[in-house]
Design a protein around this motif. Structure first.
Motif, mmCIF file in Angstrom:
data_model
loop_
_atom_site.group_PDB
_atom_site.id
_atom_site.type_symbol
_atom_site.label_atom_id
_atom_site.label_comp_id
_atom_site.label_asym_id
_atom_site.label_seq_id
_atom_site.Cartn_x
_atom_site.Cartn_y
_atom_site.Cartn_z
ATOM 1 N N LEU A 108 0.831 -1.207 0.000
ATOM 2 C CA LEU A 108 0.000 0.000 0.000
ATOM 3 C C LEU A 108 0.864 1.255 0.000
ATOM 4 O O LEU A 108 0.585 2.215 -0.727
ATOM 5 N N ILE A 198 -1.458 -2.737 -6.950
ATOM 6 C CA ILE A 198 -1.925 -1.738 -5.994
ATOM 7 C C ILE A 198 -1.760 -0.334 -6.567
ATOM 8 O O ILE A 198 -2.651 0.525 -6.433
ATOM 9 N N LEU A 201 -4.530 0.512 -9.049
ATOM 10 C CA LEU A 201 -5.804 0.832 -8.404
ATOM 11 C C LEU A 201 -5.768 2.212 -7.750
ATOM 12 O O LEU A 201 -6.733 2.981 -7.843
ATOM 13 N N ALA A 243 -8.287 -1.609 -3.086
ATOM 14 C CA ALA A 243 -6.928 -2.143 -3.156
ATOM 15 C C ALA A 243 -6.616 -3.034 -1.961
ATOM 16 O O ALA A 243 -6.057 -4.132 -2.111
ATOM 17 N N ARG A 247 -6.129 -7.159 -2.340
ATOM 18 C CA ARG A 247 -4.807 -7.706 -2.040
ATOM 19 C C ARG A 247 -4.810 -8.563 -0.790
ATOM 20 O O ARG A 247 -4.119 -9.572 -0.719
#
Length: 322
Positions: A108, A198, A201, A243, A247
């Motif tokens: 992230l 990630i 997104l 996201a 994930r």
């Protein structure tokens, strides 16, 4: 005067109740459109996945070995009791949670950094930059896992030579000889491969942030960090939630990297690998199905908790929390 106004308001139906009704109608129409767009895919996915889920749930209620299909015996929830009383299950659950938390958090942060770079890049270089960043995500997971394994392997790898300047790293350092270093490599390979997903997104979320807000914050004297925390991130909350959910669900079901690099040895086994070993290795279909059902329940729980934590109003279209 006030009596007349109140009577007109009640007669005409104006005021807040009417506004709420209008918002309700809009939300209802958007929900209907969402079902029309996602409905066909949802039905197909339901038809493809419903039978395996129901079959696994049914098999988990039986003592069933594939080598003796005639000895199938109904045992109710006994398989679940066996799984929950096994220390191996709890160890593997801890490993799975550790991999999920570390990889999702790191991805992230890195994904947001890459998304910011791609979003602010010069228009002429955006295509090349995005293509270069997305290359790892386009590699098949098995191929990526083998590449990382051979890079860190004690006999075929070159990483030990690169990191020989570190005190603990030498030519004979075995990355896959204990749980700690092995998990580091497994998580690093996951982060390297899926961070581009990630970033993609989050990049879509950055595109939804109104430029007027960031410009107004800059004019008011807000620093880059303040604009990011107080303006950008709150307005891309929906993209962050998507996201994290996608994930986390994928990371919790990790299998390929662990199977190829360590095969679950030295305390690196995950729940997916445990279910595989029980069902395919030991041919214990009942116990393996019970583990699979528990894994599925954990995945659903992660999705529900993430949605509750972010509290994103998806019908509002703004991406802001309630």
């Amino acid at each position: 005067m006030s009596t007349t106004v109140d009577s007109r308001t009640r007669a005409t139906g104006t005021g807040k109740p009417r506004q709420k009704a209008q918002l309700s109608d809009r939300a209802r129409s958007e929900r209907k459109l969402g079902w029309l767009l996602a409905g066909p895919a949802f039905v197909i996915m339901l038809l493809v996945t419903l039978y395996p889920i129901v079959q696994a749930l049914w098999d988990s209620l039986f003592s069933f070995r594939l080598t003796a299909p005639g000895d199938k015996e109904f045992v109710g929830l006994s398989n679940y009791a066996t799984v929950f009383s096994d220390i191996v299950f709890w160890r593997d659950l801890g490993v799975t949670v550790l991999i999920t938390v570390v990889t999702v958090v790191v991805e992230l942060v890195l994904g947001l950094a890459l998304a910011l770079v791609m979003h602010s890049a010069v228009k002429a270089t955006r295509g090349i930059l995005r293509t270069a960043i997305l290359v790892p995500y386009g590699i098949i997971t098995v191929v990526s896992a083998f590449a990382w394994f051979y890079a860190f392997d004690i006999t075929t790898g070159y990483v030990n030579n690169w990191l020989s300047w570190l005190p603990m790293i030498g030519p004979d350092f075995n990355w896959f000889g204990s749980a700690g270093p092995a998990l580091v490599v497994i998580m690093a390979s996951e982060i390297w491969k899926t961070t581009p997903f990630i970033s993609l997104l989050l990049l879509s979320g950055l595109a939804q942030v109104p430029g007027e807000l960031t410009e107004a914050a800059r004019v008011d004297g807000a620093s880059a960090w303040q604009r990011l925390v107080r303006v950008v991130l709150p307005n891309m909350k929906a993209a962050i939630m998507v996201a994290v959910v996608f994930r986390a669900l994928d990371a919790f079901r990790i299998f390929d990297n662990v199977f190829i690099m360590t095969q679950g040895q030295y305390g690196t086994e995950t729940l997916s690998l445990l279910a595989y070993r029980t069902s395919i290795g030991r041919l214990e279909i009942g116990l393996g199905s019970a583990i699979s059902v528990i894994l599925f329940a954990c995945v659903m729980l992660i999705a529900l908790v993430a949605i509750k934590i972010f509290k994103v109003d998806l019908t509002g279209g703004s991406g802001k929390g309630k």
